[in-house]
Design an enzyme around this catalytic site. Structure first.
Site, PDB file in Angstrom:
ATOM      1  N   LYS A 223       0.586  -1.659   0.411  1.00 26.66           N
ATOM      2  CA  LYS A 223      -0.235  -0.197   0.008  1.00 26.66           C
ATOM      3  C   LYS A 223       0.460   0.971  -0.136  1.00 26.66           C
ATOM      4  O   LYS A 223       2.672   1.041   0.356  1.00 26.66           O
ATOM      5  CB  LYS A 223      -1.092   0.149   1.311  1.00 26.66           C
TER       6      LYS A 223
ATOM      7  N   ASP B 273      -1.499  -2.525   9.979  1.00 29.06           N
ATOM      8  CA  ASP B 273      -2.095  -2.366   8.687  1.00 29.06           C
ATOM      9  C   ASP B 273      -2.383  -3.943   7.716  1.00 29.06           C
ATOM     10  O   ASP B 273      -2.480  -4.208   6.673  1.00 29.06           O
ATOM     11  CB  ASP B 273      -0.853  -2.102   7.814  1.00 29.06           C
TER      12      ASP B 273
HETATM   13  O1  C5P Z   1       1.183  -1.999  14.386  1.00 28.42           O
HETATM   14  P1  C5P Z   1       2.374  -2.250  13.767  1.00 28.42           P
HETATM   15  O2  C5P Z   1       2.829  -3.820  14.351  1.00 28.42           O
HETATM   16  O3  C5P Z   1       2.630  -2.020  12.295  1.00 28.42           O
HETATM   17  O4  C5P Z   1       3.289  -1.081  14.150  1.00 28.42           O
HETATM   18  C1  C5P Z   1       4.592  -1.134  14.568  1.00 28.42           C
HETATM   19  C2  C5P Z   1       5.249  -0.157  15.138  1.00 28.42           C
HETATM   20  O5  C5P Z   1       5.126   1.107  14.983  1.00 28.42           O
HETATM   21  C3  C5P Z   1       4.578  -0.242  16.699  1.00 28.42           C
HETATM   22  O6  C5P Z   1       5.168  -0.761  18.135  1.00 28.42           O
HETATM   23  C4  C5P Z   1       4.022   1.577  17.643  1.00 28.42           C
HETATM   24  O7  C5P Z   1       5.676   2.072  17.882  1.00 28.42           O
HETATM   25  C5  C5P Z   1       4.138   2.146  16.004  1.00 28.42           C
HETATM   26  N1  C5P Z   1       3.532   2.482  16.066  1.00 28.42           N
HETATM   27  C6  C5P Z   1       2.515   3.615  16.689  1.00 28.42           C
HETATM   28  N2  C5P Z   1       1.427   4.416  15.554  1.00 28.42           N
HETATM   29  C7  C5P Z   1      -0.199   3.581  14.997  1.00 28.42           C
HETATM   30  C8  C5P Z   1       1.099   2.536  14.347  1.00 28.42           C
HETATM   31  C9  C5P Z   1       1.772   2.193  14.693  1.00 28.42           C
HETATM   32  O8  C5P Z   1       3.090   4.484  17.261  1.00 28.42           O
HETATM   33  N3  C5P Z   1      -0.796   3.893  15.127  1.00 28.42           N
END
Ligand code: C5P
Length: 294
Positions: free
Chosen positions: A10, A136
């Protein structure tokens, strides 16, 4: 019986980021577009459980840090079955590139194993499991164009007209998403509690004004990502000088360069390659469907 699934990466056409909540996550208001760069996930029956990574994913760990492994185990637990499968992932989406490559693998694995194991789970159930794996993942399952709120996992499909052509400039060195968010925190202590997507932007998406959308794209993580990545910064500079609309995808460092109507993708790629020899340019279009069986 081997099952084949294709899962798209994406770009974020719009990414407004708010102040981190007590759990560390940042509230988002984002417009996702699934693009035609795919990871292919194949799943075959097996006595045990294994995952192998190929393409751009060669050498990536296949332990519990791998989102596809976590997806398989979460699905097995949800459905109350044993996790038996031989999974192979051929990655074309860059690793740590801001294009949800890991999430695409998780999404593709959920779809593949739902079929291989004959679970018959519905899209909404898979999306619920996906949301527990990463912000995501639900969008990689859904595809198309969508508004994402919350962590980016509360989705609403958007009507989007027109086809967008992109040259995606990918980098050898990726960026860690938590690091980019931490840099954002340092730069933007004044970030709002509730981020919003601009109404004019949404109208342009609905009306299919692709050039306007590309030119009005906004990414609140861009300053942070570009500070951490000189090569991506150089790509942005070349685009600015050439009058091309370009933006950082997600937490970067991939740069999405819009191909304007009067140019071909090859022309745009050549322009970038002339200025930055050796840079990796991939032509993609969007929106495309979410993770699906082939
Ligand atoms: O959810 P995902 O594993 O993709 O997110 C990776 C990291 O990115 C999270 O641990 C967090 O530190 C950061 N993040 C965030 N806010 C979001 C998505 C991700 O701070 N909305």
């Amino acid at each position: 019986m081997t099952v084949w699934v294709r899962a798209p990466g994406k770009v974020n056409l719009f990414l407004a980021v708010g102040r981190a909540a007590p759990d560390g996550y940042h509230p988002l208001a984002t417009v996702f577009q699934a693009v035609s760069v795919y990871d292919t996930i194949t799943a075959s029956p097996a006595v045990g459980f294994s995952v192998t990574m190929g393409g751009l994913g060669s050498g990536l760990p296949v332990d519990a840090s791998n989102l596809a492994v976590r997806a398989a185990l979460a699905l097995a637990e949800y459905a109350g079955v044993e996790a038996r499968a031989e999974i192979r992932i051929d990655k074309q989406i860059p690793v740590a590139g801001g294009m949800a490559g890991g999430s695409a693998d998780a999404a593709g694995t959920l779809v593949a194993l739902n079929e291989l194991w004959g679970l018959g789970l519905r899209a909404l159930q898979l999306r619920g499991i996906g949301a527990g794996l990463g912000a995501d993942v639900p969008f990689c399952l859904m595809g198309g164009t969508a508004l994402g709120r919350g962590r980016g996992d509360q989705l609403m499909p958007l009507l989007s007209r027109g086809i967008y052509e992109w040259v995606l400039v990918m980098q050898k060195e990726g960026l860690s998403t938590p690091k980019v968010f931490a840099e954002f925190d340092a730069i933007r202590p004044d970030a709002p509690e509730v981020p919003e997507v601009d109404d004019h932007f949404l109208a342009a998406v609905t009306q299919g004004e692709t050039e306007l959308v590309a030119r009005s794209a906004r990414n609140d993580l861009a300053v942070a990502a570009l500070r951490l990545h000189d090569e991506a910064q150089a790509v942005m500079e070349v685009c600015r000088l050439a009058g091309l609309a370009a933006f950082v995808s997600g937490s970067g460092p991939t740069i999405a360069v819009h191909v304007p109507a009067e140019k071909s993708p090859d022309e745009v790629a050549r322009l970038l390659l002339d200025a930055l020899p050796g840079v990796r340019c991939v032509h993609a279009s969007g929106p495309v469907a979410g993770a699906q069986l082939l």
